[in-house]
Design a protein around this motif. Structure first.
Motif, PDB file in Angstrom:
ATOM      1  N   ASP A  24      14.808  40.896 -11.038  1.00 38.85           N
ATOM      2  CA  ASP A  24      13.899  40.733 -12.176  1.00 38.85           C
ATOM      3  C   ASP A  24      12.867  39.646 -11.918  1.00 38.85           C
ATOM      4  O   ASP A  24      11.778  39.649 -12.524  1.00 38.85           O
ATOM      5  N   THR A  25      13.196  38.716 -11.006  1.00 37.03           N
ATOM      6  CA  THR A  25      12.294  37.583 -10.781  1.00 37.03           C
ATOM      7  C   THR A  25      11.668  37.566  -9.388  1.00 37.03           C
ATOM      8  O   THR A  25      10.777  36.754  -9.124  1.00 37.03           O
ATOM      9  N   VAL A  26      12.115  38.439  -8.505  1.00 34.45           N
ATOM     10  CA  VAL A  26      11.610  38.434  -7.122  1.00 34.45           C
ATOM     11  C   VAL A  26      11.346  39.864  -6.675  1.00 34.45           C
ATOM     12  O   VAL A  26      12.169  40.764  -6.906  1.00 34.45           O
ATOM     13  N   ARG A  27      10.186  40.073  -6.055  1.00 33.38           N
ATOM     14  CA  ARG A  27       9.922  41.367  -5.427  1.00 33.38           C
ATOM     15  C   ARG A  27       9.332  41.116  -4.040  1.00 33.38           C
ATOM     16  O   ARG A  27       8.895  40.005  -3.723  1.00 33.38           O
ATOM     17  N   PHE A  28       9.311  42.155  -3.204  1.00 31.96           N
ATOM     18  CA  PHE A  28       8.848  42.022  -1.831  1.00 31.96           C
ATOM     19  C   PHE A  28       7.753  43.050  -1.552  1.00 31.96           C
ATOM     20  O   PHE A  28       7.983  44.260  -1.691  1.00 31.96           O
ATOM     21  N   ASP A  29       6.561  42.563  -1.200  1.00 32.56           N
ATOM     22  CA  ASP A  29       5.432  43.437  -0.892  1.00 32.56           C
ATOM     23  C   ASP A  29       5.303  43.575   0.623  1.00 32.56           C
ATOM     24  O   ASP A  29       5.192  42.569   1.342  1.00 32.56           O
ATOM     25  N   LYS A  30       5.312  44.801   1.104  1.00 33.50           N
ATOM     26  CA  LYS A  30       5.228  45.041   2.548  1.00 33.50           C
ATOM     27  C   LYS A  30       3.786  44.860   3.029  1.00 33.50           C
ATOM     28  O   LYS A  30       2.861  45.461   2.489  1.00 33.50           O
ATOM     29  N   LEU A  31       3.604  44.051   4.073  1.00 31.82           N
ATOM     30  CA  LEU A  31       2.283  43.786   4.632  1.00 31.82           C
ATOM     31  C   LEU A  31       2.098  44.385   6.021  1.00 31.82           C
ATOM     32  O   LEU A  31       0.968  44.583   6.467  1.00 31.82           O
ATOM     33  N   TYR A  32       3.219  44.671   6.710  1.00 30.29           N
ATOM     34  CA  TYR A  32       3.138  45.139   8.099  1.00 30.29           C
ATOM     35  C   TYR A  32       4.419  45.903   8.416  1.00 30.29           C
ATOM     36  O   TYR A  32       5.498  45.548   7.975  1.00 30.29           O
ATOM     37  N   GLY A  33       4.248  46.969   9.244  1.00 31.12           N
ATOM     38  CA  GLY A  33       5.402  47.644   9.792  1.00 31.12           C
ATOM     39  C   GLY A  33       5.691  48.987   9.150  1.00 31.12           C
ATOM     40  O   GLY A  33       5.078  49.366   8.156  1.00 31.12           O
ATOM     41  N   PRO A  34       6.645  49.678   9.790  1.00 29.12           N
ATOM     42  CA  PRO A  34       7.391  49.234  10.973  1.00 29.12           C
ATOM     43  C   PRO A  34       6.606  49.425  12.265  1.00 29.12           C
ATOM     44  O   PRO A  34       5.817  50.364  12.384  1.00 29.12           O
ATOM     45  N   ASP A  35       6.827  48.545  13.241  1.00 24.61           N
ATOM     46  CA  ASP A  35       6.218  48.723  14.551  1.00 24.61           C
ATOM     47  C   ASP A  35       7.234  49.359  15.498  1.00 24.61           C
ATOM     48  O   ASP A  35       8.288  49.843  15.055  1.00 24.61           O
ATOM     49  N   LYS A  36       6.950  49.376  16.786  1.00 19.33           N
ATOM     50  CA  LYS A  36       7.834  50.020  17.763  1.00 19.33           C
ATOM     51  C   LYS A  36       9.232  49.425  17.767  1.00 19.33           C
ATOM     52  O   LYS A  36      10.207  50.082  18.118  1.00 19.33           O
ATOM     53  N   ASP A  37       9.338  48.148  17.387  1.00 17.28           N
ATOM     54  CA  ASP A  37      10.635  47.473  17.391  1.00 17.28           C
ATOM     55  C   ASP A  37      11.325  47.525  16.035  1.00 17.28           C
ATOM     56  O   ASP A  37      12.411  46.963  15.871  1.00 17.28           O
ATOM     57  N   GLY A  38      10.702  48.183  15.068  1.00 17.74           N
ATOM     58  CA  GLY A  38      11.284  48.269  13.731  1.00 17.74           C
ATOM     59  C   GLY A  38      11.074  47.035  12.894  1.00 17.74           C
ATOM     60  O   GLY A  38      11.805  46.793  11.927  1.00 17.74           O
ATOM     61  N   ALA A  39      10.068  46.223  13.220  1.00 18.59           N
ATOM     62  CA  ALA A  39       9.820  44.970  12.501  1.00 18.59           C
ATOM     63  C   ALA A  39       8.877  45.198  11.317  1.00 18.59           C
ATOM     64  O   ALA A  39       7.937  45.993  11.391  1.00 18.59           O
TER      65      ALA A  39
END
Length: 654
Positions: free
Chosen positions: A632-647
């Motif tokens: 409810d208080t934290v979310r995660f926004d994806k900025l990059y990936g996945p790359d060849k290594d799964g990062a």
């Protein structure tokens, strides 16, 4: 006709020998110019021997058109102290302004004066000439400078030590200039306290000896006193008592030898007071200033669970493993199966050839052979520590409680190399020994070698054919040495040394394996848009992120930071886990947060979303999607990936 042919062959042989000696004489005379040219070329082409190409196994997605820079050779996984710790520490410094306290490695930063001889704007850097290139020239040229200065310096210092021990025999000195730097122990531990301490020790001893040898030359005296101050300070500031203690005793023995050699041969003057006083003053400033600045860090390191609480009393070492040097030639091509290559690397030496000859060499001859006697005596003392358990009180009084048997073996082997250099010069200057005595010494050593190779741990690593080959070559080396077949000995022994040492570290150009990766570019762009934010990284990212100057919660903690764990361990119940030198791994999870010790120098911290918020982490590099870990208080926004290594790179929003 046969006589004419024999004469012609002999004449051709003598002519070839003269040409070889003439070439060697030129090389010796021009050694400083040759060294400078090689060093400049290494800088221009950004050449070094780092194993940073191992990052390709963990961060493999290069930018378009980028090249790994690997010229030849094999990056060494086992040298993680170099490519995963020390080189990242130095490269991080180039991105953060060379502060004495690096603020981006772990939550509250790391002391760079104490931490792995890193470059910094501090007194200590004056005593760390390997790091000057980073400060003066930046990361790529700085890495080349590090490898060039240390390798070339070791070669030049070793040559001078060979001159001292061989009574100015320039050809034995030339052999020494390869023998020491290209030994397996130096090459496998090149970027470590081993390489640093031997460099500084040799530099200090050469400076002191030549100060008195060239006493009539005042400018040389001044320069050598400055060199002595830098090397003495560098030796002290390495802060690795496991080798500083035995090498410190070795330095004292050499100083005694220098006193015996120059006693009564020269008269001190007013300039000696000036130059020696200046050297002592510089050393005091460099060491004293560094210790005062870093005392809290030094104190913390001394009181860690690991490595600060280790106590040795000697005797805990397999006797058969004293002959590890016989296997070092193979380690560049096949990893050791029951240990690791670095720990088993050693110096090829002839102590056990010299041992049965000691009564003949030194009885009523100590005054004439004091260098040999001092080195032989000290070799015996170190061997005794390796093989015999001592009372704890004796260990503490002598400071040998800081010296594990494995490091004592390394120090013993190095001392035995110096003794062997003296021995070669001695026997080649004197009448050849009785052939039956020679046969007996060779038979004794061959029997010991066979027992060590066939009955010890080494049998797990070597085939029967390899054992036979080692014995045959060892017999040839010993025979050519003792029978004074100088040419054959030189060819055989130099071949062994070069084959052992030149094949250890790769030859690499530049730092592309770190800075020419797609994820590295993304990290840089995010950091430029939003600097001074706190990051955390899974897997090997704890060491990768700081090289881009981003503040990384987990990293390699040379100095433990007990305060950074208050959120997870407010009552310090788990202090035994994190009060240590440690690689701090991280896992992002929805499970209960915890700390888990993985091995003596590594632990993992598991963080959930709420802990990420409490700690103040803004960016995360993960190897899985974490969108579903939002609360409810934290979310995660994806900025990059996945790359060849799964990062992936995520931004924590709260």
């Amino acid at each position: 006709m046969e006589y004419v042919m024999e004469s012609r062959i002999q004449s051709q042989g003598n002519s070839m020998k003269k040409r070889i000696l003439k070439s060697l004489d030129w090389l010796i005379k021009a050694r400083f110019i040759v060294a400078l040219i090689i060093f400049i070329l290494m800088l221009l082409f950004k050449i070094h021997g780092s194993s940073i190409n191992l990052w390709d196994q963990y961060v493999s997605d290069y930018k378009e058109g980028a090249d790994s820079g690997l010229v030849v050779g094999t990056p060494r996984q086992i040298r993680s102290d170099e490519w995963l710790v020390q080189t990242p520490y130095s490269l991080s410094q180039t991105q953060t302004g060379f502060k004495a306290h690096n603020e981006v490695i772990t939550l509250n930063g790391q002391d760079m004066v104490v931490g792995y001889n890193s470059p910094a704007f501090a007194f200590a850097t004056i005593a760390k000439p390997f790091t000057w290139g980073y400060v003066l020239l930046g990361k790529e040229y700085g890495l080349s400078w590090y490898w060039g200065i240390k390798l070339i310096g070791l070669i030049l210092f070793s040559f001078e030590m060979g001159l001292i021990l061989s009574r100015r025999n320039k050809y034995i000195a030339l052999l020494t200039s390869l023998w020491i730097p290209m030994s397996a122990a130096i090459q496998w531990w090149f970027v470590s306290p081993v390489g640093d301490l031997i460099f500084f020790m040799l530099g200090f001893l050469i400076a002191i000896y030549n100060y008195f040898y060239y006493h009539e030359n005042k400018p040389k005296r001044l320069g050598l006193s400055l060199l002595a101050a830098i090397c003495a300070s560098g030796f002290i500031l390495v802060l690795y008592p496991a080798l500083q203690v035995p090498f410190g005793y070795l330095i004292l023995l050499f100083l005694l030898g220098f006193f015996l050699e120059f006693k009564g041969k020269l008269r001190l003057d007013k300039f000696d007071g000036l130059f020696i006083g200046l050297a002592i003053l510089i050393t005091g400033i460099l060491v004293g200033g560094s210790v005062i600045f870093s005392w809290d860090s030094i104190y913390a390191v001394m009181h860690t669970i690991y490595p600060g609480n280790r106590i040795s009393t000697g005797g805990s070492f397999d006797k058969k493993d004293i002959f590890l040097f016989l296997t070092n030639w193979k380690m560049s091509f096949t990893d050791v199966s029951y240990s690791n290559n670095s720990e088993l690397s050693s110096f090829y030496q002839f102590f056990f050839v010299i041992l049965p000859l000691a009564p003949v060499l030194f009885y009523k001859k100590i005054k004439a052979n004091f260098y040999g006697f001092l080195l032989f005596t000290y070799s015996c003392i170190q061997l005794l520590w390796i093989l015999v358990k001592f009372p704890l009180s004796v260990a503490k009084v002598t400071l040998w409680s800081y010296v594990p048997e494995e490091r004592a073996l390394l120090s013993f082997s190095f001392t035995a190399v110096l003794l062997s250099i003296w021995f070669i010069a001695y026997i080649w200057e004197h009448k050849r020994m009785n052939k039956f005595a020679i046969a007996g010494i060779i038979a004794l050593n061959s029997s010991i070698y066979f027992y060590a190779l066939y009955r010890g741990n080494l049998r797990l690593y070597l085939s029967k054919v390899e054992i036979v080959a080692i014995l045959v070559i060892s017999i040839l080396v010993m025979a050519s040495l003792l029978f004074k077949w100088k040419g054959l000995f030189s060819i055989l022994f130099v071949s062994i040394i070069l084959f052992t040492g030149l094949t250890v570290n790769p030859i690499v150009k530049g730092v592309a394996p770190i800075y020419e990766k797609k994820i590295g570019q993304a990290i840089t762009e995010i950091n430029e848009r939003n600097p001074d934010q706190l990051w955390v990284g899974e897997r090997m990212m704890y060491s990768y992120l700081p090289m881009f100057g981003v503040h990384t919660f987990n990293g390699v903690s040379f100095t433990p930071d007990l305060t950074m764990w208050k959120v997870l361990d407010p009552e310090r119940k788990q202090e035994k886990i994190y009060n240590r030198y440690a690689h701090i791994h991280a896992e992002i999870t929805d499970d209960k947060p915890e700390l888990e010790l993985l091995n003596p120098d590594a632990f993992v911290v598991r963080l959930d979303s709420e802990d990420i918020k409490k700690i103040g982490i803004n960016y995360l590099v993960t190897y899985k999607e974490i969108d579903d870990l939002k609360t409810d208080t934290v979310r995660f926004d994806k900025l990059y990936g996945p790359d060849k290594d799964g990062a992936y790179i995520y931004k924590a929003v709260y």
